[in-house]
Design a protein around this motif. Structure first.
Motif, PDB file in Angstrom:
ATOM      1  N   UNK A  17     -10.779 -12.022 -15.741  1.00 19.62           N
ATOM      2  CA  UNK A  17     -10.181 -13.130 -16.491  1.00 19.62           C
ATOM      3  C   UNK A  17      -9.691 -14.215 -15.537  1.00 19.62           C
ATOM      4  N   UNK A  18      -9.079 -13.800 -14.444  1.00 24.02           N
ATOM      5  CA  UNK A  18      -8.608 -14.768 -13.444  1.00 24.02           C
ATOM      6  C   UNK A  18      -9.772 -15.569 -12.878  1.00 24.02           C
ATOM      7  N   UNK A  19     -10.851 -14.881 -12.515  1.00 20.61           N
ATOM      8  CA  UNK A  19     -12.014 -15.554 -11.927  1.00 20.61           C
ATOM      9  C   UNK A  19     -12.663 -16.510 -12.922  1.00 20.61           C
ATOM     10  N   UNK A  20     -12.831 -16.052 -14.155  1.00 21.72           N
ATOM     11  CA  UNK A  20     -13.449 -16.905 -15.174  1.00 21.72           C
ATOM     12  C   UNK A  20     -12.590 -18.141 -15.432  1.00 21.72           C
ATOM     13  N   UNK A  21     -11.279 -17.946 -15.499  1.00 23.57           N
ATOM     14  CA  UNK A  21     -10.375 -19.076 -15.720  1.00 23.57           C
ATOM     15  C   UNK A  21     -10.467 -20.085 -14.584  1.00 23.57           C
ATOM     16  N   UNK A  22     -10.489 -19.581 -13.357  1.00 21.59           N
ATOM     17  CA  UNK A  22     -10.577 -20.467 -12.201  1.00 21.59           C
ATOM     18  C   UNK A  22     -11.897 -21.235 -12.196  1.00 21.59           C
ATOM     19  N   UNK A  23     -12.998 -20.554 -12.496  1.00 22.38           N
ATOM     20  CA  UNK A  23     -14.302 -21.216 -12.530  1.00 22.38           C
ATOM     21  C   UNK A  23     -14.370 -22.229 -13.671  1.00 22.38           C
ATOM     22  N   UNK A  24     -13.801 -21.866 -14.816  1.00 21.23           N
ATOM     23  CA  UNK A  24     -13.806 -22.781 -15.957  1.00 21.23           C
ATOM     24  C   UNK A  24     -13.028 -24.056 -15.652  1.00 21.23           C
ATOM     25  N   UNK A  25     -11.945 -23.914 -14.880  1.00 22.62           N
ATOM     26  CA  UNK A  25     -11.118 -25.086 -14.570  1.00 22.62           C
ATOM     27  C   UNK A  25     -11.850 -26.105 -13.704  1.00 22.62           C
ATOM     28  N   UNK A  26     -12.945 -25.670 -13.073  1.00 22.12           N
ATOM     29  CA  UNK A  26     -13.735 -26.608 -12.265  1.00 22.12           C
ATOM     30  C   UNK A  26     -14.449 -27.642 -13.136  1.00 22.12           C
ATOM     31  N   UNK A  27     -14.777 -27.255 -14.370  1.00 24.58           N
ATOM     32  CA  UNK A  27     -15.562 -28.134 -15.235  1.00 24.58           C
ATOM     33  C   UNK A  27     -14.823 -28.556 -16.499  1.00 24.58           C
ATOM     34  N   UNK A  67      -3.982 -23.861 -11.415  1.00 29.29           N
ATOM     35  CA  UNK A  67      -3.202 -23.003 -10.518  1.00 29.29           C
ATOM     36  C   UNK A  67      -3.932 -21.710 -10.192  1.00 29.29           C
ATOM     37  N   UNK A  68      -4.690 -21.172 -11.155  1.00 29.95           N
ATOM     38  CA  UNK A  68      -5.490 -19.971 -10.895  1.00 29.95           C
ATOM     39  C   UNK A  68      -6.525 -20.237  -9.817  1.00 29.95           C
ATOM     40  N   UNK A  69      -7.129 -21.413  -9.863  1.00 23.32           N
ATOM     41  CA  UNK A  69      -8.118 -21.792  -8.851  1.00 23.32           C
ATOM     42  C   UNK A  69      -7.475 -21.875  -7.472  1.00 23.32           C
ATOM     43  N   UNK A  70      -6.286 -22.462  -7.416  1.00 19.73           N
ATOM     44  CA  UNK A  70      -5.581 -22.566  -6.136  1.00 19.73           C
ATOM     45  C   UNK A  70      -5.210 -21.192  -5.603  1.00 19.73           C
ATOM     46  N   UNK A  71      -4.779 -20.291  -6.492  1.00 23.47           N
ATOM     47  CA  UNK A  71      -4.402 -18.940  -6.067  1.00 23.47           C
ATOM     48  C   UNK A  71      -5.595 -18.202  -5.471  1.00 23.47           C
ATOM     49  N   UNK A  72      -6.760 -18.301  -6.129  1.00 21.17           N
ATOM     50  CA  UNK A  72      -7.953 -17.616  -5.620  1.00 21.17           C
ATOM     51  C   UNK A  72      -8.401 -18.218  -4.299  1.00 21.17           C
ATOM     52  N   UNK A  73      -8.389 -19.535  -4.204  1.00 19.18           N
ATOM     53  CA  UNK A  73      -8.829 -20.208  -2.980  1.00 19.18           C
ATOM     54  C   UNK A  73      -7.947 -19.820  -1.802  1.00 19.18           C
ATOM     55  N   UNK A  74      -6.647 -19.910  -1.975  1.00 25.11           N
ATOM     56  CA  UNK A  74      -5.731 -19.577  -0.892  1.00 25.11           C
ATOM     57  C   UNK A  74      -5.794 -18.093  -0.562  1.00 25.11           C
ATOM     58  N   UNK A 219      -0.914 -28.522  -9.016  1.00 18.26           N
ATOM     59  CA  UNK A 219      -0.267 -27.360  -9.645  1.00 18.26           C
ATOM     60  C   UNK A 219      -0.616 -26.051  -8.964  1.00 18.26           C
ATOM     61  N   UNK A 220       0.384 -25.259  -8.666  1.00 16.48           N
ATOM     62  CA  UNK A 220       0.223 -23.856  -8.305  1.00 16.48           C
ATOM     63  C   UNK A 220       1.237 -23.083  -9.137  1.00 16.48           C
ATOM     64  N   UNK A 221       0.999 -21.806  -9.289  1.00 19.36           N
ATOM     65  CA  UNK A 221       1.923 -21.020 -10.115  1.00 19.36           C
ATOM     66  C   UNK A 221       3.328 -21.027  -9.525  1.00 19.36           C
ATOM     67  N   UNK A 222       3.433 -21.017  -8.209  1.00 20.84           N
ATOM     68  CA  UNK A 222       4.749 -21.005  -7.573  1.00 20.84           C
ATOM     69  C   UNK A 222       5.530 -22.283  -7.807  1.00 20.84           C
ATOM     70  N   UNK A 248       0.583 -10.499 -13.945  1.00 20.02           N
ATOM     71  CA  UNK A 248      -0.655  -9.884 -14.417  1.00 20.02           C
ATOM     72  C   UNK A 248      -1.723  -9.872 -13.324  1.00 20.02           C
ATOM     73  N   UNK A 249      -1.760 -10.921 -12.518  1.00 20.26           N
ATOM     74  CA  UNK A 249      -2.723 -10.946 -11.410  1.00 20.26           C
ATOM     75  C   UNK A 249      -2.417  -9.852 -10.396  1.00 20.26           C
ATOM     76  N   UNK A 250      -1.166  -9.701 -10.038  1.00 22.96           N
ATOM     77  CA  UNK A 250      -0.788  -8.658  -9.092  1.00 22.96           C
ATOM     78  C   UNK A 250      -1.031  -7.274  -9.674  1.00 22.96           C
ATOM     79  N   UNK A 251      -0.769  -7.114 -10.971  1.00 27.09           N
ATOM     80  CA  UNK A 251      -1.055  -5.832 -11.620  1.00 27.09           C
ATOM     81  C   UNK A 251      -2.541  -5.506 -11.544  1.00 27.09           C
TER      82      UNK A 251
END
Length: 272
Positions: A17-27, A67-74, A219-222, A248-251
């Protein structure tokens, strides 16, 4: 095994879900995450804005997606940096031994004496609070842990019969390390790298919360969590939703890491 499979399934779903959300935010995002709208500021969740708006009228859902995209990238670049550097250091230290091992591990232990977040704070004071400064600082902070794990694996492997056979065949030290030792270190490297991904996301969120992460308005989650703190009583969703995303991501990462450990560690499969 059923429990472990269940953990892996839930962890995989959360990370997917995190990956799909991050990829979706690109477009696509529901709204422009940077667009201000003072007429819609602090709108409650529901209706046009599913997760509400922040103090500047920006859509919270759109900003969480970015923010999900930023989290994955970092997280990905941090883990890649620490894994590559730590693996090289661990291979050299464990295989060479002697005074080389002593010097490397003395420096490594000195770095490990500092908590990772504290070391990252010190490095950010030098390199500045920006995305790549965070990646470099966290990468340096996590490299000693990877180096220690790889060194331990190498020390247990270098005296094995197949390593001696490689030497007898006339293979170079570099070939032996890369062809025979490194592949047998991949299991602990993979498990630690998975956990390290979660550490990186949590540390980035903590640094952003302290104002030393990616600078606003990006935007980042932090930094979303930090920005929502003054409005906790008036608009609880500003802190609730970023916090849920982090939790949820850490879980998901922890569950997936446990499943990988159990699959890759022969002792967890009952092998002797």
């Amino acid at each position: 095994m059923k429990k472990l499979t269940f953990n892996g399934l839930i962890g995989g779903i959360l990370i997917s879900v995190l990956l799909v959300t991050a990829l979706l935010s690109l477009v696509w995002t529901p709204f422009d995450p940077m667009k201000l709208s003072f007429t819609a500021r602090l709108a409650a969740p529901g209706g046009e804005h599913l997760l509400g708006t922040d103090e500047f009228g920006r859509d919270v859902l759109s900003r969480l997606m970015v923010g999900a995209r930023a989290a994955i990238w970092i997280g990905t670049l941090t883990v890649a940096f620490a894994t590559i550097c730590g693996t090289i250091i661990g291979l050299i230290s464990g295989y060479a031994r002697g005074w080389i091992d002593g010097v490397i591990m003395a420096i490594n232990n000195a770095l490990m004496a500092f908590p990772g977040i504290l070391l990252a704070l010190g490095l950010l004071a030098v390199f500045g609070a920006n995305q790549y400064g965070i990646i470099f600082a966290l990468g340096i902070a996590y490299t000693p842990s990877m180096a220690r794990v790889v060194r331990g694996a190498v020390l247990s492997l270098r005296e094995r019969e197949f390593i001696e056979a490689s030497k007898v065949m006339g293979n170079s030290e570099l070939f032996t390390m890369l062809r025979h030792i490194l592949p047998n270190c991949l299991a602990p490297i993979t498990v630690l790298a998975t956990s390290m991904f979660g550490w990186a996301i949590l540390s980035e969120s903590a640094l952003s919360f302290l104002g030393l992460g990616v600078p606003p308005p990006a935007p980042t989650w932090g930094n979303m969590l930090a920005a929502g703190r003054p409005f906790f009583e008036q608009a609880v969703w500003l802190g609730l939703f970023p916090g849920l995303c982090i939790a949820l991501t850490l879980l998901g990462i922890n569950l997936l890491g446990d499943a990988l450990r159990d699959k890759l560690d022969p002792r967890m499969r009952g092998l002797k």
